[in-house]
Design a protein around this motif. Structure first.
Motif, PDB file in Angstrom:
ATOM      1  N   LEU A  42       0.830  -1.202   0.000  1.00 10.61           N
ATOM      2  CA  LEU A  42       0.000   0.000   0.000  1.00 10.61           C
ATOM      3  C   LEU A  42       0.869   1.258   0.000  1.00 10.61           C
ATOM      4  N   GLU A  43       1.908   1.263   0.815  1.00 11.88           N
ATOM      5  CA  GLU A  43       2.801   2.428   0.865  1.00 11.88           C
ATOM      6  C   GLU A  43       3.510   2.629  -0.475  1.00 11.88           C
ATOM      7  N   ASP A  44       3.956   1.513  -1.090  1.00  9.89           N
ATOM      8  CA  ASP A  44       4.610   1.614  -2.398  1.00  9.89           C
ATOM      9  C   ASP A  44       3.644   2.163  -3.434  1.00  9.89           C
ATOM     10  N   ARG A  45       2.433   1.706  -3.362  1.00  6.78           N
ATOM     11  CA  ARG A  45       1.428   2.157  -4.318  1.00  6.78           C
ATOM     12  C   ARG A  45       1.161   3.654  -4.163  1.00  6.78           C
ATOM     13  N   LEU A  46       1.088   4.122  -2.922  1.00  7.50           N
ATOM     14  CA  LEU A  46       0.770   5.527  -2.653  1.00  7.50           C
ATOM     15  C   LEU A  46       1.991   6.424  -2.737  1.00  7.50           C
ATOM     16  N   GLY A  47       3.170   5.843  -2.652  1.00  4.83           N
ATOM     17  CA  GLY A  47       4.380   6.654  -2.644  1.00  4.83           C
ATOM     18  C   GLY A  47       4.531   7.463  -1.378  1.00  4.83           C
ATOM     19  N   ALA A  48       4.035   6.926  -0.260  1.00  2.00           N
ATOM     20  CA  ALA A  48       4.095   7.644   1.024  1.00  2.00           C
ATOM     21  C   ALA A  48       4.163   6.636   2.154  1.00  2.00           C
ATOM     22  N   ARG A  49       4.913   6.983   3.203  1.00  2.00           N
ATOM     23  CA  ARG A  49       4.959   6.138   4.393  1.00  2.00           C
ATOM     24  C   ARG A  49       3.713   6.403   5.221  1.00  2.00           C
ATOM     25  N   LEU A  50       3.006   5.347   5.598  1.00  2.00           N
ATOM     26  CA  LEU A  50       1.763   5.468   6.368  1.00  2.00           C
ATOM     27  C   LEU A  50       1.987   5.220   7.853  1.00  2.00           C
ATOM     28  N   LEU A  51       2.993   4.405   8.178  1.00  2.00           N
ATOM     29  CA  LEU A  51       3.238   4.046   9.570  1.00  2.00           C
ATOM     30  C   LEU A  51       4.691   4.294   9.940  1.00  2.00           C
ATOM     31  N   ASN A  52       4.904   4.858  11.121  1.00  2.00           N
ATOM     32  CA  ASN A  52       6.230   4.904  11.723  1.00  2.00           C
ATOM     33  C   ASN A  52       6.418   3.622  12.521  1.00  2.00           C
ATOM     34  N   ARG A  53       7.490   2.911  12.251  1.00  2.00           N
ATOM     35  CA  ARG A  53       7.721   1.619  12.881  1.00  2.00           C
ATOM     36  C   ARG A  53       8.931   1.688  13.807  1.00  2.00           C
ATOM     37  N   THR A  54       8.763   1.197  15.026  1.00  2.00           N
ATOM     38  CA  THR A  54       9.893   0.974  15.914  1.00  2.00           C
ATOM     39  C   THR A  54       9.823  -0.483  16.366  1.00  2.00           C
ATOM     40  N   THR A  55      10.766  -0.908  17.148  1.00  2.00           N
ATOM     41  CA  THR A  55      10.754  -2.303  17.604  1.00  2.00           C
ATOM     42  C   THR A  55       9.575  -2.594  18.524  1.00  2.00           C
ATOM     43  N   ARG A  56       9.011  -1.550  19.140  1.00  2.00           N
ATOM     44  CA  ARG A  56       7.938  -1.782  20.113  1.00  2.00           C
ATOM     45  C   ARG A  56       6.586  -1.196  19.707  1.00  2.00           C
ATOM     46  N   THR A  57       6.595  -0.141  18.925  1.00  2.00           N
ATOM     47  CA  THR A  57       5.330   0.552  18.666  1.00  2.00           C
ATOM     48  C   THR A  57       5.163   0.890  17.193  1.00  2.00           C
ATOM     49  N   LEU A  58       3.910   1.140  16.845  1.00  2.00           N
ATOM     50  CA  LEU A  58       3.549   1.677  15.535  1.00  2.00           C
ATOM     51  C   LEU A  58       2.806   2.988  15.763  1.00  2.00           C
ATOM     52  N   SER A  59       3.013   3.934  14.866  1.00  2.00           N
ATOM     53  CA  SER A  59       2.251   5.176  14.935  1.00  2.00           C
ATOM     54  C   SER A  59       1.991   5.671  13.527  1.00  2.00           C
ATOM     55  N   LEU A  60       0.894   6.361  13.367  1.00  2.00           N
ATOM     56  CA  LEU A  60       0.521   6.883  12.053  1.00  2.00           C
ATOM     57  C   LEU A  60       1.366   8.108  11.706  1.00  2.00           C
TER      58      LEU A  60
END
Length: 307
Positions: A42-60
């Motif tokens: 989905l992110e590749d399709r949109l050309g935008a990062r949707l989620l910030n990823r860390t080892t413990r959490t996700l955030s929009l």
């Protein structure tokens, strides 16, 4: 340009709702890896990062929040389409968006929402507690609860579902200092705590002889846009308030407030339910309307009104 896979959108939203790829995938019967790959697609399709990823959490991300909110709108549209085919007997699902006066919402509506959410596990609720008069249609609310008269708006259906007795009240210390009113005319010598906002001001009126209504001429040095703030001001000894039972019954019973001019017949605080005028209400709205009517009062005929 080919369309985005709708399943990828649903997986993304499930991950956001669950707070992790593992839980989001499990909610849809997928592995963590499959859920992660769907979001990457989905992110590749949109050309935008949707989620910030860390080892413990996700955030929009900001883009992710916008896309998630649009996804909610899509699901709501699907619910509406299903309701138009299945009718009002369909299973409630989706998001119910409500607005209600702050104090009434917290004291009366929240207990009903507990019952509503327990009965319909596929429902989510977004609740706005505010004494501001929201534009229901423009701001995307499914339902609004108001206290008192409303202005005319043909876009909305208005339904009066209950009425609470209102009472003039003040603290014993205020009445000891300023004297207790003996009749309506005496209110002119008192500080009256009036509800007022940029768009509304609620005066007081009482039933006089011959069933006619008489407007009080009390002095208003302090005007507030919140029913609970008026109650707090009354408890602080700042004047006389006219408030519904659901706000002051406990204070009167405990002696923190005293009933002023108890023989006067006051205007009831009518509870009005407003929702957009549609041929068919979605099940999530229809079920909550039924619950409100059953819990708060007898049913009354619909009429046209507005916020």
């Amino acid at each position: 340009m080919p369309r985005t896979n709708l399943n990828d959108i649903l997986i993304f939203m499930a991950v956001v709702d669950a707070g992790s790829f593992i839980a989001g995938g499990e909610a849809l019967g997928l592995s963590r890896s499959a859920a992660g790959k769907a979001v990457i697609r989905l992110e590749d399709r949109l050309g935008a990062r949707l989620l910030n990823r860390t080892t413990r959490t996700l955030s929009l991300t900001d883009e992710g929040r916008v896309f998630y909110d649009r996804g909610l709108q899509i699901l709501a549209s699907v619910d509406e389409a299903e309701a138009s085919v299945a009718g009002q007997s369909g299973m409630p699902r989706g998001i119910l968006r409500l607005t209600a006066p702050d104090a009434f919402g917290r004291l009366v509506i929240l207990p009903l929402l507990e019952e509503y959410l327990r009965a319909w596990p596929d429902i989510q609720v977004e609740m706005s507690f505010t004494d501001r008069v929201a534009d229901i249609v423009e701001e995307g609310f499914d339902l609004a609860i108001r206290i008192g008269a409303t202005a005319s708006d043909t876009r909305l259906v208005s339904r009066a579902i209950a009425a609470y007795r209102t009472r003039l009240c003040a603290t014993p210390s205020y009445l000891a200092e300023r004297g207790e009113p003996r009749d309506i005319a005496d209110l002119a010598a008192h500080d009256c705590l009036i509800f007022a906002s940029r768009t509304r001001r609620h005066g007081w009126r009482f039933r006089g002889k011959g069933s006619s209504w008489i407007k009080a001429q009390g002095r208003s040095r302090l005007r507030l846009d919140s029913g609970e703030a008026i109650r707090d001001a009354a408890l602080a000894g700042l004047g006389i308030a006219l408030l519904p039972d659901f706000l002051v019954a406990d204070d009167l019973a405990a002696g923190r407030l005293r009933h002023v001019l108890p023989d006067l017949e006051t205007d009831d605080a009518k509870i009005i339910m407003l929702y957009p005028d549609k041929h068919l209400l979605e099940p999530r709205i229809h079920r909550f309307v039924d619950l409100m009517v059953e819990a708060l009062g007898r049913e009354r005929p619909d009429a046209r009104s507005s916020p």
